[in-house]
Design an enzyme around this catalytic site. Structure first.
Site, short mmCIF file in Angstrom:
data_model
loop_
_atom_site.label_atom_id
_atom_site.label_comp_id
_atom_site.label_asym_id
_atom_site.label_seq_id
_atom_site.Cartn_x
_atom_site.Cartn_y
_atom_site.Cartn_z
N HIS A 28 -5.41 10.75 1.28
CA HIS A 28 -5.14 9.32 1.31
C HIS A 28 -3.84 9.05 2.07
CE1 HIS A 28 -5.29 5.18 0.06
NE2 HIS A 28 -4.20 5.26 -0.67
N CYS B 267 -8.11 4.16 4.85
CA CYS B 267 -6.70 4.22 4.47
C CYS B 267 -5.78 4.47 5.66
CB CYS B 267 -6.47 5.28 3.39
SG CYS B 267 -6.99 6.94 3.84
N GLN C 108 -7.29 -1.99 0.00
CA GLN C 108 -8.27 -1.21 0.76
C GLN C 108 -9.60 -1.24 0.02
OE1 GLN C 108 -7.43 2.99 1.35
NE2 GLN C 108 -9.59 3.37 1.75
N ASP D 112 0.34 1.00 -0.57
CA ASP D 112 -0.83 1.85 -0.84
C ASP D 112 -2.00 0.91 -1.14
OD1 ASP D 112 -2.82 3.43 -1.97
OD2 ASP D 112 -1.46 4.61 -3.20
#
Length: 229
Positions: free
Chosen positions: A166, A95, A89, A181
């Site tokens: 997040h 996100c 990201q 992630d």
């Protein structure tokens, strides 16, 4: 680095978003109202991904740095399937979109009937995680779709100059539980799982995140599931 308006953790808005991106109406984003086995059993089946929203705290950043060092030095070696779709990201507040991409891209039986997501995944199939993150940032159509849906939450997302929450995703890939992630350099393996135990296994890891921040209550858990009639 560009900045998007943050997505709200609103299942109705996120469901509308994935459909706009081209995901079949057979799938939806659903609230997970609790992590106890009885409440998890109430989720519509099948559950293809668990999406977790949490505060970016000092405890999370410390754990992320330590985890990165273990993997980088080989103290925690990890091998991943070649077709595990993972992306970094690089766009501020993207996100939520990255989590949804991870959820759909790693479940081949979620049909994508066309649109910006199908095109993005086809172009990104052979890219590195870093190249995928850069491609998302440059994708004008994806940016427009995100910005449009980000305005449809119950709060005015544009009022928040700094987002401290997040989104990440958990998926079952070849009977291994993966944490995806976009702020981490690598996908994280959390060991063996199965179609039958995936939801409980992902919930266990969510509880570990919560345990690292015992004074924090701002956690949200969602699931990508079969749509209910």
């Amino acid at each position: 680095m560009s900045t998007w308006t943050p997505l709200e953790s609103n299942p109705e808005v996120l469901t509308k978003y994935i459909h706009k991106l081209g995901v079949s109406p057979a799938w939806a984003v659903t609230d997970v109202i609790g992590l106890d086995d009885e409440l998890l059993a109430c989720l519509p089946n099948p559950v293809k991904a668990i999406i977790f929203l949490f505060p970016i705290s000092d405890a999370y950043e410390k754990h992320r740095a330590e985890e990165h060092e273990r993997i980088k030095t080989g103290a925690e070696p990890q091998k991943h399937p070649e077709d595990l779709f993972y992306m970094r990201q690089f766009t501020h507040n993207a996100c939520g979109t990255v989590a949804l991409i991870h959820s759909v891209a790693n479940n081949k039986d979620i049909e994508i009937v066309g649109g910006v997501l199908k095109t993005f995944l086809e172009k990104g199939a052979k890219m590195s995680p870093e190249e995928r993150g850069e491609a998302l940032e440059k994708d004008k159509e994806f940016t427009e779709d995100h910005q449009t849906l980000a305005q449809e939450g119950q709060t005015n997302a544009a009022d928040f100059e700094t987002v401290i929450h997040h989104f990440i995703t958990f998926v079952n890939k070849e009977n291994t539980l993966y944490e995806l992630d976009g702020r981490k350099s690598y996908p994280i393996s959390h060991g063996k799982t199965s179609d039958e135990t995936f939801v409980r296994d992902a919930a266990k890891v969510c509880k570990e995140f919560m345990a690292r921040d015992p004074d924090e209550v701002r956690f949200t858990v969602l699931a990508m599931t079969a749509a209910q009639d």
